[in-house]
Design an enzyme around this catalytic site. Structure first.
Site, mmCIF file in Angstrom:
data_model
loop_
_atom_site.group_PDB
_atom_site.id
_atom_site.type_symbol
_atom_site.label_atom_id
_atom_site.label_comp_id
_atom_site.label_asym_id
_atom_site.label_seq_id
_atom_site.Cartn_x
_atom_site.Cartn_y
_atom_site.Cartn_z
ATOM 1 N N LYS A 278 0.045 4.285 -0.355
ATOM 2 C CA LYS A 278 -0.613 5.457 0.235
ATOM 3 C C LYS A 278 -0.408 6.674 -0.684
ATOM 4 O O LYS A 278 -0.586 6.558 -1.891
ATOM 5 C CB LYS A 278 -0.126 5.680 1.670
ATOM 6 C CG LYS A 278 -0.299 4.407 2.521
ATOM 7 C CD LYS A 278 0.010 4.599 3.970
ATOM 8 C CE LYS A 278 -0.196 3.287 4.727
ATOM 9 N NZ LYS A 278 0.012 3.448 6.168
ATOM 10 N N ASN B 160 0.854 -1.186 0.000
ATOM 11 C CA ASN B 160 0.000 0.000 0.000
ATOM 12 C C ASN B 160 0.891 1.236 0.000
ATOM 13 O O ASN B 160 1.473 1.593 1.020
ATOM 14 C CB ASN B 160 -0.912 -0.015 1.233
ATOM 15 C CG ASN B 160 -1.816 1.202 1.300
ATOM 16 O OD1 ASN B 160 -1.954 1.941 0.330
ATOM 17 N ND2 ASN B 160 -2.436 1.415 2.451
ATOM 18 N N HIS C 230 -9.367 0.679 5.272
ATOM 19 C CA HIS C 230 -8.095 0.967 5.928
ATOM 20 C C HIS C 230 -8.319 1.934 7.088
ATOM 21 O O HIS C 230 -9.168 2.817 7.019
ATOM 22 C CB HIS C 230 -7.105 1.563 4.929
ATOM 23 C CG HIS C 230 -5.705 1.602 5.437
ATOM 24 N ND1 HIS C 230 -5.247 2.593 6.279
ATOM 25 C CD2 HIS C 230 -4.654 0.759 5.241
ATOM 26 C CE1 HIS C 230 -3.977 2.364 6.574
ATOM 27 N NE2 HIS C 230 -3.594 1.254 5.957
ATOM 28 N N GLU D 69 -4.883 -5.189 10.625
ATOM 29 C CA GLU D 69 -3.889 -4.150 10.861
ATOM 30 C C GLU D 69 -4.180 -3.437 12.176
ATOM 31 O O GLU D 69 -5.038 -2.548 12.227
ATOM 32 C CB GLU D 69 -3.900 -3.122 9.727
ATOM 33 C CG GLU D 69 -3.444 -3.657 8.388
ATOM 34 C CD GLU D 69 -3.114 -2.520 7.432
ATOM 35 O OE1 GLU D 69 -1.971 -2.452 6.982
ATOM 36 O OE2 GLU D 69 -3.991 -1.691 7.163
#
EC number: 5.3.1.1
Length: 251
Positions: A12, A10, A95, A167
Site C-alpha cells: 500500500k 501489498n 482492490h 478480500e
C-alpha cells in the site's frame, strides 16, 4: 492440474523511504522461502524500479494499480504499457480501497484488466463484500457481480494470467478475519461461478487466494483448505512474519 501456491504482499502506501523498502526485500532475499510458492511484492509506484533491481529470483514485483489507457492526458496515472516496459510482471486491480476511496466501478476494473492483459501483465484481481453485504447473505452475489464485469472482457485463455484475490472488505486492516470455513466456502462459490460463466477448466485451474488480516497465526489453517491457493497480505507483509505466511504450506 495442481495450482501453485501464491503469496502477495501489498505494501500500500508504505514504507515512506526507499531504504526501508529495500530492507524489506533484502530480508526476503536472505530468507528460506518455500520454493514451491510464488512470491510477489507490490511496493508504492516510486519504488517499483529500484525494488525490481534488487529482488532475488524468488521474489517478483507487482504494481498496485494501472489505468486502462496506454498513454495520453491522464495526470497522475500509470499505464499498463509503462509497467510492462519496466519489466514489472504483475499488477493489482480492483482492490477495495480503489473501489471505495477512488470510486472505481466493476466496469472500470474490467477495462483495466483487459488493458493489463493486452500489455502482457498478469493480474491480481481483487473482489469482496462489505460487512453489511455479508450480513444480508449477499457475499456470493457481490463477488459474482464484480467478476461478471471482468468475464465480459476476457477470453477463456486470458484466465491463465489472472489470480483472483477474495478480500472481504470488513476483514481488511481491521484485525478481523474470515473463519477458515467462511473463506473456503466463498472460494468454492467463486469456482462454481467461473465454471458456469467461463468453463470448468478455468474454475479448476485459476488460483483463488485470500486476503484480509492474514498473519502468521492464522495462515497455516487457511492454507490447509482445498480451494485457498494463497494469500494477498497487507500489514503483515511489512513485518518479519511475512516469511512464515509465505511458508504456510511448508512442512
Amino acid at each position: 492440474m495442481t495450482r501453485s501456491f501464491f503469496v502477495g504482499g501489498n505494501w500500500k502506501l508504505n514504507p515512506t523511504s526507499l531504504s526501508a523498502a529495500k530492507a524489506l526485500v533484502e530480508a526476503l532475499n536472505k530468507a528460506d522461502l518455500d520454493p514451491s510458492t510464488e512470491v510477489v511484492v507490490a511496493p508504492p509506484a516510486l519504488y517499483l524500479l529500484p525494488i525490481q533491481e534488487i529482488a532475488g529470483k524468488a521474489v517478483k514485483v507487482a504494481a498496485q494499480n494501472a489505468y486502462f489507457k496506454e498513454s495520453g492526458a491522464f495526470t497522475g496515472e500509470i499505464s499498463p504499457k509503462q509497467i510492462s516496459d519496466a519489466g514489472i510482471p504483475y499488477v493489482i486491480l480492483g482492490h477495495s480501497e480503489r473501489r471505495t476511496l477512488f470510486h472505481e466501478t466493476s466496469e472500470v476494473v474490467a477495462l483495466k484488466t483487459r488493458a493489463a492483459l493486452d500489455n502482457g501483465l498478469k493480474v491480481i484481481l481483487c473482489i469482496g463484500e462489505t460487512l453489511k453485504e455479508r450480513e444480508e447473505g449477499r457475499t456470493a452475489a457481490v463477488c459474482e457481480e464484480q467478476l461478471s464485469a471482468v468475464v465480459k472482457q476476457l477470453k477463456e485463455e486470458d484466465w491463465s494470467n489472472i489470480v483472483i484475490a477474495y478480500e472481504p472488505v470488513w476483514a481488511i486492516g481491521t484485525g478481523k478475519v474470515a473463519t477458515t470455513s467462511q473463506a473456503q466456502e466463498t472460494h468454492v462459490d467463486v469456482r462454481k461461478y467461473l465454471a458456469t460463466a467461463v468453463s470448468p477448466k478455468v474454475a479448476s485451474e485459476t488460483r483463488v487466494i485470500y486476503g484480509g488480516s492474514v498473519n502468521a497465526a492464522n495462515s497455516k489453517d487457511l492454507a490447509s483448505q482445498q480451494d485457498i491457493d494463497g494469500f494477498l497480505v497487507g500489514g503483515a507483509s511489512l513485518k518479519p512474519e511475512f516469511v512464515d505466511i509465505i511458508n504456510a504450506r511448508k512442512a
